[in-house]
Design an enzyme around this catalytic site. Structure first.
Site, PDB file in Angstrom:
ATOM      1  N   ASP A  93       0.855  -1.195   0.082  1.00 20.90           N
ATOM      2  CA  ASP A  93      -0.146   0.007   0.007  1.00 20.90           C
ATOM      3  C   ASP A  93       0.996   1.497   0.029  1.00 20.90           C
ATOM      4  O   ASP A  93       1.870   1.422   0.759  1.00 20.90           O
ATOM      5  CB  ASP A  93      -0.810   0.031   1.240  1.00 20.90           C
ATOM      6  CG  ASP A  93      -2.007   0.999   1.407  1.00 20.90           C
ATOM      7  OD1 ASP A  93      -2.270   1.464   0.191  1.00 20.90           O
ATOM      8  OD2 ASP A  93      -2.453   1.207   2.398  1.00 20.90           O
ATOM      9  N   ASP A 115       2.934   5.256  -5.408  1.00 23.99           N
ATOM     10  CA  ASP A 115       2.271   6.331  -5.122  1.00 23.99           C
ATOM     11  C   ASP A 115       3.163   7.459  -5.545  1.00 23.99           C
ATOM     12  O   ASP A 115       3.822   8.201  -4.645  1.00 23.99           O
ATOM     13  CB  ASP A 115       1.945   6.346  -3.818  1.00 23.99           C
ATOM     14  CG  ASP A 115       0.795   7.495  -3.487  1.00 23.99           C
ATOM     15  OD1 ASP A 115       0.778   8.405  -4.431  1.00 23.99           O
ATOM     16  OD2 ASP A 115       0.225   7.742  -2.247  1.00 23.99           O
ATOM     17  N   GLY A 235      -8.998   5.684   1.159  1.00 29.38           N
ATOM     18  CA  GLY A 235      -9.927   6.377   2.180  1.00 29.38           C
ATOM     19  C   GLY A 235     -11.344   6.174   2.248  1.00 29.38           C
ATOM     20  O   GLY A 235     -11.966   7.257   2.244  1.00 29.38           O
ATOM     21  N   ASN A 277     -10.225   0.468  -0.519  1.00 29.72           N
ATOM     22  CA  ASN A 277      -9.374   0.172   0.663  1.00 29.72           C
ATOM     23  C   ASN A 277      -9.844   0.768   1.886  1.00 29.72           C
ATOM     24  O   ASN A 277     -10.379   1.663   2.243  1.00 29.72           O
ATOM     25  CB  ASN A 277      -8.222   1.234   0.375  1.00 29.72           C
ATOM     26  CG  ASN A 277      -7.150   0.678  -0.773  1.00 29.72           C
ATOM     27  OD1 ASN A 277      -7.500  -0.326  -1.301  1.00 29.72           O
ATOM     28  ND2 ASN A 277      -6.100   1.422  -0.908  1.00 29.72           N
ATOM     29  N   SER A 280      -9.082   2.446   8.543  1.00 29.26           N
ATOM     30  CA  SER A 280      -9.480   3.061   9.765  1.00 29.26           C
ATOM     31  C   SER A 280     -10.745   2.282  10.288  1.00 29.26           C
ATOM     32  O   SER A 280     -10.739   2.192  11.629  1.00 29.26           O
ATOM     33  CB  SER A 280      -9.914   4.344   9.358  1.00 29.26           C
ATOM     34  OG  SER A 280      -8.788   5.098   8.940  1.00 29.26           O
TER      35      SER A 280
HETATM   36  P1  13P Z   1      -9.142   4.784   5.491  1.00 28.70           P
HETATM   37  O1  13P Z   1      -8.266   5.330   6.471  1.00 28.70           O
HETATM   38  O2  13P Z   1     -10.495   5.237   5.012  1.00 28.70           O
HETATM   39  O3  13P Z   1      -9.427   3.260   6.107  1.00 28.70           O
HETATM   40  O4  13P Z   1      -8.279   4.382   4.292  1.00 28.70           O
HETATM   41  C1  13P Z   1      -7.192   3.371   3.980  1.00 28.70           C
HETATM   42  C2  13P Z   1      -6.467   3.454   2.925  1.00 28.70           C
HETATM   43  O5  13P Z   1      -6.777   4.088   1.646  1.00 28.70           O
HETATM   44  C3  13P Z   1      -5.225   2.587   2.651  1.00 28.70           C
HETATM   45  O6  13P Z   1      -4.561   2.776   1.662  1.00 28.70           O
HETATM   46  O1  G3H Z   2      -3.176   4.822   3.755  1.00 34.12           O
HETATM   47  C1  G3H Z   2      -2.628   4.501   4.765  1.00 34.12           C
HETATM   48  C2  G3H Z   2      -3.113   3.438   5.611  1.00 34.12           C
HETATM   49  O2  G3H Z   2      -4.380   3.441   6.327  1.00 34.12           O
HETATM   50  C3  G3H Z   2      -2.097   2.704   6.501  1.00 34.12           C
HETATM   51  O3  G3H Z   2      -1.669   3.538   7.645  1.00 34.12           O
HETATM   52  O4  G3H Z   2       0.959   3.575   7.366  1.00 34.12           O
HETATM   53  O5  G3H Z   2      -0.623   3.959   9.649  1.00 34.12           O
HETATM   54  O6  G3H Z   2      -0.329   1.752   8.498  1.00 34.12           O
HETATM   55  P1  G3H Z   2      -0.447   3.361   8.161  1.00 34.12           P
HETATM   56 ZN    ZN Z   3      -4.611   4.973   0.837  1.00 35.59          ZN
END
Ligand code: 13P
Ligand code: G3H
Ligand code: ZN
Length: 332
Positions: A93, A115, A235, A277, A280
């Protein structure tokens, strides 16, 4: 050097093809520990959903990449043991560099995101193309997600205060020049649990904040420019009021939490959006049930009895997403 096929994993190509055809989206759930991985597998086996296990840079730092890829191998075996083989991809990710993507590919990831969304357009194209050339030349084809447009909120190591919607005029050129397999876009979602400021929202009769709708007009224009091309939404947590309430009831403070309403995600999942994705929401569910258990059982000190109910809540949440929000149930 390990290929993902040795771990029993798949890339995202076939998953996305079927998701596009079937009008649903594949869940990409972030994981950092064993309980999260178990909850994801249990939910996806129960609902018969394909799944993308997603690893952020933060997860690599927290849990160690080698442990995580072996947990992904464990996830494949665990699914089998639970009685159903489901397609499982292991995805990086928000990869921030070519070197990081290469390292993940060589250690068994079946899919990576590069990214470059914060870079000037030409630099984003060059970086994404370089990752695609490497990923696609592997013995087993590794899929690559690129990104155009900037989401507000924290994008792992990259953060932005204001979002910048994806410009539909750029997508065709980007996809053609880079060779990316999927494209993350910005249409009003954002990372974290406070996706919008209260002043950007309206309020319902109970005073609950209602966020502005996603820009489906931009999504539709993008679909017209690159028909049938897999689109990704980052997100996309819904930030359920139920979890926020449990957390606040037991001593937490999560002021002004706002997520993306489920009906909007359901609508997006029926379009060219093939990957959604979610991180949260999982954090909120776990925290809610850890706080609840600790508050209700002050004598408890066995982590299994504290994390167990949190894992169960997480499983319920993911199963709900697969069945009722993303529509991926039965897609395995
Ligand atoms: P959320 O913070 O909305 O769960 O999004 C997660 C995300 O996009 C990880 O790449
Ligand atoms: O896009 C971000 C994800 O929610 C991952 O977050 O780097 O705190 O694990 P993190
Ligand atoms: Zn993300």
């Amino acid at each position: 050097m390990t290929s993902y096929t040795e771990l029993g994993l798949v890339n995202t190509r076939e998953m996305f093809r079927k998701a596009m055809e079937g009008g649903y989206a594949i869940p990409a759930y972030n994981f950092n520990n064993m309980e999260q991985m178990q909850a994801i597998v249990q939910a996806c086996v129960e609902t018969g959903s394909p799944v993308i296990l997603q690893v952020s840079s933060g997860a690599r730092k927290y849990a160690n990449q080698n442990i995580l890829r072996n947990m992904a191998r464990g996830a494949v075996e665990y699914a089998r043991e639970l009685g159903r083989e489901i397609p499982i991809a292991l995805h990086l990710d928000h990869g921030s560099s070519f070197e990081l993507c290469k390292d993940c590919i060589e250690s068994g990831f079946s899919s990576v995101m590069i990214d470059g969304s914060h870079l000037p357009y030409d630099e984003n194209v060059a970086l994404t193309k370089k990752v695609c050339e490497f990923a696609h030349s592997q013995k087993d084809y590794v899929t690559v997600e690129g990104e155009l447009g900037v989401l507000a909120g924290v994008e792992d190591d990259v953060s932005a205060e204001h979002s910048q919607y994806t410009q539909p005029e750029e997508v065709e050129d980007f996809v053609k020049k880079t060779g990316a397999d999927s494209l993350a876009i910005s249409i009003g979602t954002s990372h974290g649990r406070t996706k919008f400021k209260p002043e950007q929202c309206t309020k319902d009769a109970n005073g609950v904040l209602i966020p502005p709708p996603l820009r489906f007009d931009i999504l539709e224009e993008i679909e017209r420019k690159i028909p049938g091309f897999p689109i990704v939404l980052h997100g996309a947590s819904s930030v359920a009021a139920e979890y926020v309430r449990i957390i606040e009831k037991h001593g937490g403070h999560l002021k002004d939490s706002v997520g993306i309403p489920e009906d909007q995600l359901r609508r997006a999942a029926k379009s060219a959006v093939c990957k959604i994705n979610i991180d949260s929401d999982g954090r909120l569910a776990m925290t809610a049930y850890i706080r609840k258990t600790l508050a209700e059982k002050p004598e408890e000190f066995d982590p299994r009895n504290i994390l167990g109910p949190a894992r169960e809540a997480l499983k319920e949440l993911y199963a709900h997403k697969c069945r009722n929000v993303l529509g991926s149930a039965g897609g395995a």
